[in-house]
Design a protein around this motif. Structure first.
Motif, PDB file in Angstrom:
ATOM      1  N   ASP A  96       0.833  -1.212   0.000  1.00  0.00           N
ATOM      2  CA  ASP A  96       0.000   0.000   0.000  1.00  0.00           C
ATOM      3  C   ASP A  96       0.864   1.257   0.000  1.00  0.00           C
ATOM      4  OD1 ASP A  96      -2.193  -1.648   0.089  1.00  0.00           O
ATOM      5  OD2 ASP A  96      -2.465  -1.481   2.261  1.00  0.00           O
ATOM      6  N   LEU A  97       1.981   1.207   0.788  1.00  0.00           N
ATOM      7  CA  LEU A  97       2.868   2.360   0.822  1.00  0.00           C
ATOM      8  C   LEU A  97       3.507   2.618  -0.528  1.00  0.00           C
ATOM      9  CD1 LEU A  97       4.689   1.931   4.273  1.00  0.00           C
ATOM     10  CD2 LEU A  97       3.046   3.704   3.633  1.00  0.00           C
ATOM     11  N   GLU A  98       3.843   1.546  -1.235  1.00  0.00           N
ATOM     12  CA  GLU A  98       4.423   1.725  -2.558  1.00  0.00           C
ATOM     13  C   GLU A  98       3.434   2.401  -3.500  1.00  0.00           C
ATOM     14  OE1 GLU A  98       7.138   1.582  -5.686  1.00  0.00           O
ATOM     15  OE2 GLU A  98       7.375   1.359  -3.512  1.00  0.00           O
ATOM     16  N   GLU A  99       2.171   1.957  -3.417  1.00  0.00           N
ATOM     17  CA  GLU A  99       1.145   2.600  -4.236  1.00  0.00           C
ATOM     18  C   GLU A  99       0.956   4.060  -3.803  1.00  0.00           C
ATOM     19  OE1 GLU A  99      -2.404   0.346  -4.026  1.00  0.00           O
ATOM     20  OE2 GLU A  99      -1.546  -1.460  -4.953  1.00  0.00           O
ATOM     21  N   ALA A 100       0.957   4.260  -2.455  1.00  0.00           N
ATOM     22  CA  ALA A 100       0.798   5.632  -1.961  1.00  0.00           C
ATOM     23  C   ALA A 100       1.986   6.496  -2.377  1.00  0.00           C
ATOM     24  CB  ALA A 100       0.655   5.626  -0.439  1.00  0.00           C
ATOM     25  N   ARG A 101       3.195   5.883  -2.354  1.00  0.00           N
ATOM     26  CA  ARG A 101       4.370   6.641  -2.766  1.00  0.00           C
ATOM     27  C   ARG A 101       4.264   7.076  -4.222  1.00  0.00           C
ATOM     28  NH1 ARG A 101       8.866   5.955  -5.519  1.00  0.00           N
ATOM     29  NH2 ARG A 101       8.319   3.807  -6.027  1.00  0.00           N
ATOM     30  N   LYS A 102       3.821   6.159  -5.067  1.00  0.00           N
ATOM     31  CA  LYS A 102       3.661   6.511  -6.477  1.00  0.00           C
ATOM     32  C   LYS A 102       2.608   7.608  -6.646  1.00  0.00           C
ATOM     33  CE  LYS A 102       5.012   1.942  -8.213  1.00  0.00           C
ATOM     34  NZ  LYS A 102       4.579   0.731  -8.945  1.00  0.00           N
ATOM     35  N   GLU A 103       1.510   7.466  -5.885  1.00  0.00           N
ATOM     36  CA  GLU A 103       0.482   8.500  -5.964  1.00  0.00           C
ATOM     37  C   GLU A 103       1.017   9.837  -5.450  1.00  0.00           C
ATOM     38  OE1 GLU A 103      -2.868   7.135  -3.799  1.00  0.00           O
ATOM     39  OE2 GLU A 103      -3.368   5.523  -5.211  1.00  0.00           O
ATOM     40  N   ALA A 104       1.813   9.780  -4.346  1.00  0.00           N
ATOM     41  CA  ALA A 104       2.384  11.015  -3.801  1.00  0.00           C
ATOM     42  C   ALA A 104       3.354  11.655  -4.783  1.00  0.00           C
ATOM     43  CB  ALA A 104       3.093  10.723  -2.473  1.00  0.00           C
ATOM     44  N   GLU A 105       4.178  10.808  -5.443  1.00  0.00           N
ATOM     45  CA  GLU A 105       5.102  11.357  -6.437  1.00  0.00           C
ATOM     46  C   GLU A 105       4.341  12.001  -7.584  1.00  0.00           C
ATOM     47  OE1 GLU A 105       7.575   8.137  -7.591  1.00  0.00           O
ATOM     48  OE2 GLU A 105       8.911   8.290  -5.856  1.00  0.00           O
ATOM     49  N   SER A 106       3.258  11.331  -7.993  1.00  0.00           N
ATOM     50  CA  SER A 106       2.447  11.906  -9.063  1.00  0.00           C
ATOM     51  C   SER A 106       1.812  13.217  -8.613  1.00  0.00           C
ATOM     52  CB  SER A 106       1.364  10.912  -9.481  1.00  0.00           C
ATOM     53  OG  SER A 106       0.508  11.473 -10.451  1.00  0.00           O
TER      54      SER A 106
END
Length: 956
Positions: free
Chosen positions: A163-173
């Motif tokens: 989930d954090l990896e997905e959140a990280r990608k969303e945060a980077e976006s």
């Protein structure tokens, strides 16, 4: 007589050997008698002895086996008590061994009941082992449970990591989207900000009345403060990452406090609060640090004070708490008489997104971030911030900051002329803090000061020693209980008991225009706006007494060492690549006022062409331009320079020409509204030497130019490259100002003229140019929208939005903004809703039509037909005609009047035969008739392709 048994000696030796071996612990051997030995007592004794030997040896082997742990050894047969005891012992050991084996298997219910105390000890040990085993089982089960829990936690952690990896990608976006948004917003905001600050700077170089200068300076300061806010927004990501860096520049503390007063003053005056500044006389004014961040903290604290104060006063005090040889630690305090804070509120005051009370969101507003950012900035300035407050008694926000001591700026020495030193001054103010501050300021100027808390008390004080020791000056507050300051001034001016009327200076914190008008009618001698600074107070006193005031707050000009830098670059030839006409005017005038020779390119392609054809000492390059952007133009210039240096032929050509660039190439400085983190690095990566941001800061601009521009030694004055003219030399003079009406539909002419510094002729020219260039813009945008070409539509709408803003077509600008929002991020795969798009476009087109229709009245009337000039094609070389057609067409399609003039000048220099055509182009360009220029280019193309050499072209 008993007959004795006769035994041979050898048998006695064997029997003795048996017992001797037993005594020595050896295995005895059997006694052997001959088979034919008589059956007598000896033979019977030997049989018993051998039987004993057998049982003895069996006992010895059994004991030896038991001693070695062999409890399964077969016991010997016999009736000896020793054998029976050993058998019993062997059985007990076997039972003990079996019991131990059962215990080893976890069977703790078995007991042993032999060997007395040993049995008790063994059984006790068994019980302890049982308890220990049970505890171990419990521990094992607990460990097993923990392992299970850890396994669950591991699985949960893996899920969380996913989930954090997905959140990280969303945060980077999201971060990228935020950065893109901030970059676009920065460019959109900084472009008009550049005009505001630049025009204010230019206006301050002209002759202004004191009131006008005051207004313009406040406009400039407020604009610079807004620029600081914009910078804070852009630096927010740096604040979050802890990467914000503090500047270290020379600055004046008085200017920072004056800027705070200007920014906060409007809100203070609206609430009719007293706004005072109390700066200790021992506080150094010339400091080294970050004035923007210091001002940001003070403005934030003052805004909070204004927000939570309904009546009373706000005081900014400054004290020196620690002085060293090269630095000083100052303590600032912002005190108010507002609602105050509870202990609970103070505890969470500096937490992000935390506010003093939940009701503040509705009553006072705010994000709750201001104090958090302020604390971080204060910490970065080497200080601390805290609050002292009680509910209902106001608050004091106190912070410290460490600064260096500037050596270049000399502090102004405020000392009156000899005849005014020691004169008696009366301060009349109902506010105790204001009285104390004014008294301190005046006493520091050598005056003898008395204070009064009301107008009535002040008049009574004037009457006391009116004859013997009269007061020469009264500093009077305007708004006081009972008699106000202006009424009191009128009484004093007409007072019969005052043979020597004192000079009167009125000070006020609000109602400026009204107070100034009333003060002038009464005949007061001076007027001050609170908070009153020492320098401003001194100047007002000197003016009131007819003395020549020393230079007060000077217009921001380049002085001292900066003047030396300007001398070094004066006469340098600078190419300005900028597509916005207002920005061109601002930058050009600032540079020319400093003695630089300026040429203008409207896009990157023009800059590239001019650099190839002319020698410049520096190139100021905008980044976002049509045709070719600044990055691309820079790369192409660097490629051209590298190719020119590496090619022997081109090197020889260069050495034979007048173009002599330094080995590193022409200095290229990005001058753009792009101010995001990374934009500077992007400029450097493209091949530029430096990067400065808009709005233009003249001091920063000149210091950057001085850093990179180095004129060749022995050059008294560079060869001048004139800036591209705005029209032909034969162009008719600009129409008189009266051709611009006082009012016009769709345009706020007052606002537009203010933007252009009152230049009515330039305003008319820009309006006509707008009508010419954008007559078909609505149709072009509609065509692009129908084709799904949202990029082109966005470019057209964006251009009109900028032009509308500069020309003060406010409704058109508003409709452009609405339409741009829909098309800016749209593409063929995700178009905006059709209904919204059509509605927005219709509103935009109607507004555009009204604006174009309004400008129609300014379009030049058709001139009387003149006798056409006819030029024979035979006199115009075909190659020149082809070149003229191509170059004129390109310039006309861009609507570039300056380029048309350059082209005509260039072609006329090649052949006098082109002169009639140059005249025609000049007339067409003067009327912004680019369609006419395109028609002429088409005629030249057709003629150059025609084999008939005697054909002619009408040139007028």
């Amino acid at each position: 007589m008993i007959e004795m048994l006769s035994v041979e000696e050898k048998y006695l030796d064997q029997i003795s050997e048996v017992f001797y071996s037993i005594l020595k612990g050896k295995k005895p051997n059997a006694v052997h008698l001959p088979e034919d030995h008589p059956d007598n007592e000896l033979k019977q004794a030997v049989v018993f002895i051998n039987q004993f030997i057998d049982e003895y040896n069996g006992i010895s082997e059994l004991m030896y086996s038991l001693s070695r742990g062999d409890i399964q050894f077969e016991a010997p047969k016999g009736r000896m008590r020793v054998i029976q005891s050993l058998k019993s012992l062997q059985a007990s050991l076997r039972n003990l061994t079996w019991t131990t084996q059962q215990i080893a298997k976890g069977e703790f219910n078995h007991r042993v009941n032999f060997m007395g105390e040993f049995s008790e000890a063994f059984n006790s040990m068994t019980q302890q082992l049982k308890m220990s085993f049970q505890e171990r089982e419990k521990a094992t089960q607990a460990l097993h449970d923990q392992v299970g829990e850890l396994a669950k936690a591991r699985r949960a952690m893996l899920n969380i990591m996913e989930d954090l990896e997905e959140a990280r990608k969303e945060a980077e976006s999201a971060t990228k989207s935020k950065s893109d948004f901030l970059a676009n917003m920065s460019h959109e905001i900084r472009t008009p900000m550049n005009a505001v600050i630049g025009m204010a700077h230019l206006a301050l170089q002209t002759n202004l009345t004191p009131k006008q200068a005051d207004y313009v300076k406040k406009i400039q300061r407020s604009a610079l403060s807004l620029l600081g806010i914009i910078n804070d927004i852009l630096d927010f990501s740096k604040i979050e990452a802890g990467k914000m860096q503090m500047e270290s520049v020379d600055f004046s503390l008085d200017e920072v406090l004056d800027n705070v007063s200007t920014v906060v003053g409007v809100k203070v005056h609206e609430k009719e609060l007293e706004f005072l500044m109390d700066t200790s006389h021992d506080v150094p004014r010339a400091l080294v640090g970050d004035p923007l961040r210091l001002g940001q903290v003070l403005i934030n604290l003052c805004n909070n004070a204004v927000k939570f104060t309904q009546a009373g006063e706000i005081v900014i005090s400054t004290r020196a708490v620690e002085k060293e040889e090269e630095s000083v630690t100052l303590q600032f305090c912002v005190r108010d008489t507002g609602v105050g804070l509870t202990e609970e509120q103070k505890g969470k005051l500096f937490q992000a997104f935390s506010q003093a009370d939940t009701s503040t969101t509705r009553k006072y507003g705010g994000t709750g971030l201001g104090l958090t950012i302020s604390r971080r900035l204060v910490n970065m300035m080497g200080g601390e911030i805290w609050v002292q407050s009680e509910p209902g008694k106001g608050s004091e926000f106190i912070f410290t900051a460490k600064f260096g001591l500037a050596r270049k700026v000399a502090r102004r020495h405020l000392e009156p002329s000899v005849d005014l030193r020691g004169m008696r001054v009366l301060v009349v103010d109902d506010n105790a803090s204001s009285r104390e501050i004014l008294q301190t300021l005046l006493e520091s100027m050598s005056f003898e000061v008395t204070v009064a808390a009301s107008a009535e008390e002040g008049i009574a004080e004037l009457e006391k020693d009116a004859k013997d020791r009269p007061y020469k000056l009264v500093v009077m507050d305007w708004k006081m209980p009972g008699m106000d300051g202006i009424k009191a001034s009128e009484v004093i001016k007409r007072h019969p008991s005052l043979p020597q009327k004192p000079k009167i200076i009125i000070a006020t914190a609000y109602g400026r225009e009204e107070v100034m008008q009333r003060s002038e009618k009464v005949g007061v001698d001076g007027f001050l706006l609170k908070p009153v600074g020492q320098s401003v107070l001194f100047d007002a006193i000197m003016v009131a007494f007819g003395k020549e005031a020393l230079e007060g707050e000077a217009v921001a000009r380049v002085r001292g060492s900066d003047e030396e830098e300007l001398l070094k670059i004066r006469g340098a030839r600078v190419l300005l690549a900028e597509d916005n006409e207002i920005n061109q005017q601002v930058a050009k005038e600032i540079l020319e006022q400093a003695g630089l020779v300026v040429s203008i390119a409207n896009n990157g392609q023009e800059a590239l062409n001019l650099v190839r054809a002319n020698a410049f000492d520096a190139l100021l390059m905008d980044v976002q331009m049509p045709v070719m952007d600044g990055y691309t133009a820079t790369r192409k210039i660097r490629e051209w320079e590298l190719e020119a240096r590496s090619s022997k032929l081109k090197a020889e050509d260069l050495s034979a020409s007048s173009i002599q660039y330094p080995a590193s190439g022409i200095p290229i400085i990005a001058m753009t509204a792009h101010a995001m983190s990374g934009d500077h690095e992007k400029s450097i990566a493209a091949g530029m030497n430096d990067h400065i941001t808009k709005p233009i800061d003249p001091v920063k601009l000149f210091s950057t130019l001085a850093k990179w521009v180095g004129l060749r030694e022995g050059t008294q004055k560079p060869v001048e490259v004139p800036s591209p003219p705005t029209g032909s030399q034969d162009k008719e003079p600009a129409p008189p100002e009266k051709t611009l009406p006082d009012a016009m539909p769709e345009f706020d002419l007052t606002d537009g003229l203010q933007r252009l510094m009152g230049n009515r002729a330039l305003y008319r020219k820009l309006l006509v140019n707008f009508a010419t260039q954008y007559a078909q813009a609505g149709a072009d945008i509609r065509k692009a929208l129908d084709a799904g070409d949202f990029d082109r539509a966005h470019g057209l709408v964006h251009a009109i939005k900028g032009v509308a803003g500069n020309l003060a077509a406010k409704d058109l600008q508003q409709q452009s903004v609405a339409l741009e929002k829909l098309v800016k991020h749209a593409d063929a795969t995700s178009p905006p809703p059709a209904d919204e798009l059509n509605s927005a476009f219709e509103a935009f087109q109607e507004s555009l039509g009204r604006a174009l229709g309004a400008v129609t009245s300014l379009m030049p009337a058709a001139a009387e037909p003149e006798a056409p000039e006819v030029a024979a094609v035979g006199s115009l070389p075909i190659a020149l005609a082809k070149e003229a057609a191509t170059r004129l067409r390109e310039a006309a399609e861009l609507g570039d009047v300056s380029a048309l003039a350059d082209i005509c000048s260039d072609l006329t220099a090649k052949s006098d035969a082109f002169a009639p055509f140059a005249t025609r182009v000049a007339r067409l360009a003067g009327d912004f008739d680019f369609d006419g220029v395109l028609k002429l280019a088409e005629e030249l193309t057709m003629t150059s392709n025609s084999p008939i050499e005697s054909a002619s072209i009408v040139t007028s």
